[in-house]
Design a protein around this motif. Structure first.
Motif, PDB file in Angstrom:
ATOM      1  N   ARG A  34       1.046 -14.304 -15.188  1.00  0.00           N
ATOM      2  CA  ARG A  34       1.747 -13.218 -15.475  1.00  0.00           C
ATOM      3  C   ARG A  34       1.052 -11.962 -15.657  1.00  0.00           C
ATOM      4  N   ARG A  35       1.022 -10.804 -15.241  1.00  0.00           N
ATOM      5  CA  ARG A  35       0.614  -9.463 -15.274  1.00  0.00           C
ATOM      6  C   ARG A  35       1.287  -8.282 -15.731  1.00  0.00           C
ATOM      7  N   ILE A  36       1.009  -7.739 -16.619  1.00  0.00           N
ATOM      8  CA  ILE A  36       1.728  -6.373 -16.976  1.00  0.00           C
ATOM      9  C   ILE A  36       0.876  -5.147 -16.984  1.00  0.00           C
ATOM     10  N   CYS A  37       1.499  -4.059 -16.135  1.00  0.00           N
ATOM     11  CA  CYS A  37       0.721  -2.826 -15.627  1.00  0.00           C
ATOM     12  C   CYS A  37       1.569  -1.760 -16.287  1.00  0.00           C
ATOM     13  N   ILE A  38       0.782  -0.793 -17.303  1.00  0.00           N
ATOM     14  CA  ILE A  38       1.304   0.124 -17.914  1.00  0.00           C
ATOM     15  C   ILE A  38       0.807   1.425 -16.954  1.00  0.00           C
ATOM     16  N   THR A  39       1.703   2.280 -16.328  1.00  0.00           N
ATOM     17  CA  THR A  39       1.042   3.479 -15.465  1.00  0.00           C
ATOM     18  C   THR A  39       1.883   4.607 -16.345  1.00  0.00           C
ATOM     19  N   PHE A  40       1.023   5.873 -16.464  1.00  0.00           N
ATOM     20  CA  PHE A  40       1.194   6.915 -16.956  1.00  0.00           C
ATOM     21  C   PHE A  40       0.838   7.898 -15.984  1.00  0.00           C
ATOM     22  N   ARG A  41       1.877   8.846 -15.887  1.00  0.00           N
ATOM     23  CA  ARG A  41       1.803   9.822 -14.848  1.00  0.00           C
ATOM     24  C   ARG A  41       1.944  11.481 -15.475  1.00  0.00           C
ATOM     25  N   GLU A  42       1.250  12.278 -15.158  1.00  0.00           N
ATOM     26  CA  GLU A  42       1.426  13.621 -15.559  1.00  0.00           C
ATOM     27  C   GLU A  42       2.050  14.238 -14.431  1.00  0.00           C
ATOM     28  N   LEU A  43       2.640  15.822 -14.766  1.00  0.00           N
ATOM     29  CA  LEU A  43       3.252  16.513 -13.708  1.00  0.00           C
ATOM     30  C   LEU A  43       2.346  17.196 -12.743  1.00  0.00           C
ATOM     31  N   SER A  44       2.795  17.516 -11.726  1.00  0.00           N
ATOM     32  CA  SER A  44       2.003  18.223 -10.781  1.00  0.00           C
ATOM     33  C   SER A  44       2.173  19.943 -11.177  1.00  0.00           C
ATOM     34  N   GLU A  45       1.357  20.558 -10.335  1.00  0.00           N
ATOM     35  CA  GLU A  45       1.016  22.052 -10.683  1.00  0.00           C
ATOM     36  C   GLU A  45       2.234  22.842 -10.741  1.00  0.00           C
ATOM     37  N   GLU A  46       3.246  22.316  -9.909  1.00  0.00           N
ATOM     38  CA  GLU A  46       4.607  23.062  -9.710  1.00  0.00           C
ATOM     39  C   GLU A  46       5.348  22.760 -11.075  1.00  0.00           C
ATOM     40  N   PHE A  47       5.044  22.036 -11.882  1.00  0.00           N
ATOM     41  CA  PHE A  47       5.887  21.788 -13.187  1.00  0.00           C
ATOM     42  C   PHE A  47       5.095  22.244 -14.322  1.00  0.00           C
ATOM     43  N   SER A  48       3.565  22.822 -14.254  1.00  0.00           N
ATOM     44  CA  SER A  48       2.897  23.060 -15.111  1.00  0.00           C
ATOM     45  C   SER A  48       2.624  24.411 -15.511  1.00  0.00           C
ATOM     46  N   ALA A  49       1.775  24.915 -16.431  1.00  0.00           N
ATOM     47  CA  ALA A  49       1.745  26.389 -16.736  1.00  0.00           C
ATOM     48  C   ALA A  49       1.354  27.240 -15.303  1.00  0.00           C
ATOM     49  N   GLY A  50       2.320  28.183 -15.259  1.00  0.00           N
ATOM     50  CA  GLY A  50       2.405  29.078 -14.131  1.00  0.00           C
ATOM     51  C   GLY A  50       2.859  28.387 -12.976  1.00  0.00           C
ATOM     52  N   GLY A  51       3.230  27.503 -13.044  1.00  0.00           N
ATOM     53  CA  GLY A  51       4.082  26.889 -11.739  1.00  0.00           C
ATOM     54  C   GLY A  51       5.515  27.257 -11.588  1.00  0.00           C
ATOM     55  N   PRO A  70       1.074  -1.173  -0.094  1.00  0.00           N
ATOM     56  CA  PRO A  70       0.018  -0.042  -0.056  1.00  0.00           C
ATOM     57  C   PRO A  70       0.828   1.205   0.212  1.00  0.00           C
ATOM     58  N   HIS A  71       0.626   2.024  -0.793  1.00  0.00           N
ATOM     59  CA  HIS A  71       1.402   3.594  -1.146  1.00  0.00           C
ATOM     60  C   HIS A  71       0.693   4.400  -1.814  1.00  0.00           C
ATOM     61  N   PHE A  72       1.034   5.703  -1.736  1.00  0.00           N
ATOM     62  CA  PHE A  72       0.789   6.691  -2.355  1.00  0.00           C
ATOM     63  C   PHE A  72       1.756   7.059  -3.495  1.00  0.00           C
ATOM     64  N   ASP A  73       1.339   7.385  -4.681  1.00  0.00           N
ATOM     65  CA  ASP A  73       2.380   7.781  -5.685  1.00  0.00           C
ATOM     66  C   ASP A  73       2.642   9.229  -5.167  1.00  0.00           C
ATOM     67  N   ASP A  74       3.968   9.819  -5.153  1.00  0.00           N
ATOM     68  CA  ASP A  74       4.387  11.171  -4.887  1.00  0.00           C
ATOM     69  C   ASP A  74       3.557  11.889  -5.250  1.00  0.00           C
ATOM     70  N   TRP A  75       3.352  13.033  -4.347  1.00  0.00           N
ATOM     71  CA  TRP A  75       2.547  14.158  -4.697  1.00  0.00           C
ATOM     72  C   TRP A  75       3.426  15.335  -5.199  1.00  0.00           C
ATOM     73  N   TRP A  76       4.725  15.486  -5.016  1.00  0.00           N
ATOM     74  CA  TRP A  76       5.526  16.688  -5.305  1.00  0.00           C
ATOM     75  C   TRP A  76       5.528  16.607  -6.923  1.00  0.00           C
ATOM     76  N   LEU A  77       6.008  15.661  -7.399  1.00  0.00           N
ATOM     77  CA  LEU A  77       6.109  15.853  -9.085  1.00  0.00           C
ATOM     78  C   LEU A  77       5.106  15.129  -9.841  1.00  0.00           C
ATOM     79  N   TRP A  78       4.098  14.102  -9.458  1.00  0.00           N
ATOM     80  CA  TRP A  78       3.238  13.853 -10.030  1.00  0.00           C
ATOM     81  C   TRP A  78       1.789  14.397  -9.858  1.00  0.00           C
ATOM     82  N   GLY A  79       1.131  14.734 -11.012  1.00  0.00           N
ATOM     83  CA  GLY A  79      -0.239  15.533 -10.918  1.00  0.00           C
ATOM     84  C   GLY A  79      -1.229  14.398 -10.238  1.00  0.00           C
ATOM     85  N   GLU A  80      -2.549  14.780 -10.502  1.00  0.00           N
ATOM     86  CA  GLU A  80      -3.513  14.288  -9.749  1.00  0.00           C
ATOM     87  C   GLU A  80      -4.022  12.999 -10.328  1.00  0.00           C
ATOM     88  N   ARG A  81      -3.993  12.898 -11.519  1.00  0.00           N
ATOM     89  CA  ARG A  81      -4.559  11.388 -12.223  1.00  0.00           C
ATOM     90  C   ARG A  81      -3.300  10.542 -12.572  1.00  0.00           C
TER      91      ARG A  81
END
Length: 313
Positions: free
Chosen positions: A275-292, A161-172
């Motif tokens: 066997r299971r493969i998971c492909i995970t895509f991450r977006e940038l947080s607000e700090e690295f987005s427009a206006g950040g 059980p974990h949270f994905d990082d909040w500093w770098l990765w965005g909401e989705r």
């Protein structure tokens, strides 16, 4: 061989407290203790419903922040994607997983980020990302990182059980589940409570409409029968609740909002049967987005990512 978690097994990438079947001794060959999920998420209603043989049978609560799209890709597309992935090396990772990373070089502890050897997302992901645009929840979603994880029962693959990082990765957080079905287990460590609502009356066991869930305040005697033959809502500690989100083969799942920031997610060893493969895509947080604060670095990394010319780093 070192003790469990030492990571000395052949092909094992475990560190610290993590372990897998490659590094566990004979006495530890059984899966680590894992509580059973006591609720199951229903995509049709958006509710987490108490499992039949749990103490919460007959109870439910709204579980926002999960989008599940079945058969997101075809069987043929799945075969082609896996074949392309298997042409590259899979690196040993924690808890019996193997991985392929396409993303910038990150030091999460020091919060440092640079392109490093990142050359972009792989070419086969261009069609997947374009297909996401049809989903309203994914409006404006621009992935800057892709992580492929390979799970095998023979290795005792899992992820705690974990949270994905909040500093770098965005909401989705967006994941594509390939080769076999599994279960995403959601848990909450917070000190607050969850309000449960009865799903049916005592006599006919018919499902109450979701709209009725906010009609009756919780009473001092939870589970007490009300005037209409229904049970009153009850409050339970969040840490007592675990929600299973079944993931069919070839589905796309999106975690956002509460499911991203309040609930930890995990894949337990018992839920990897093939066997299971998971492909995970991450977006940038607000700090690295427009206006950040680091907008320019974010633009640079997105330019690299969306060239779709990458190889695993």
């Amino acid at each position: 061989m070192e003790a469990a978690g030492g990571g000395a097994g052949p092909g094992c990438g475990c560190k610290g407290i993590r372990s897998c079947l490659l590094c566990e001794g004979p006495a530890q060959a059984a899966p680590p203790p894992q509580g059973e999920d006591n609720f199951t998420y229903c995509p049709a209603t958006g509710l987490a419903k108490g499992n039949e043989h749990s103490e919460f049978a007959g109870w439910a609560f709204p579980f926002p922040g999960v989008l599940l799209m079945e058969e997101f890709i075809s069987e043929g597309e799945e075969s082609e994607i896996v074949e392309l992935m298997d042409r590259d090396d899979w690196k040993p990772s924690q808890s019996g997983r193997k991985k392929q990373d396409y993303g910038p070089k990150v030091n999460f502890k020091k919060q440092r980020l640079k392109a490093g050897s990142f050359t972009g997302l792989p070419s086969f992901s261009k069609k997947i990302v374009a297909q996401m645009e049809a989903c309203s929840v994914l409006g404006g979603f621009l992935p800057v990182e892709q992580c492929n994880l390979d799970y095998m029962p023979e290795r005792g693959s899992a992820i705690d059980p974990h949270f994905d990082d909040w500093w770098l990765w965005g909401e989705r957080l967006v994941s594509l589940n390939l080769l076999s079905e599994t279960v995403l287990s959601m848990s909450c460590d917070s000190e607050d409570s969850i309000q449960l609502f009865p799903t049916s009356s005592k006599e006919n066991r018919e499902l109450n409409p979701p709209g009725s869930f906010t009609q009756t305040p919780p009473c001092q005697n939870p589970g007490e029968e009300g005037p209409n033959g229904t049970l009153s809502p009850q409050l339970v500690p969040s840490w007592e609740v675990t929600v299973a989100v079944p993931l069919p083969r070839r589905c796309l799942v999106v975690l956002y909002g509460e499911a991203r920031y309040r609930w930890k997610h995990a894949i337990h060893r018992r839920h990897i049967q093939r066997r299971r493969i998971c492909i995970t895509f991450r977006e940038l947080s607000e700090e690295f987005s427009a206006g950040g604060r680091h907008e320019e670095l974010g633009k640079e990394l997105l330019g690299i990512a969306l060239s779709f010319q990458g190889r695993p780093v």
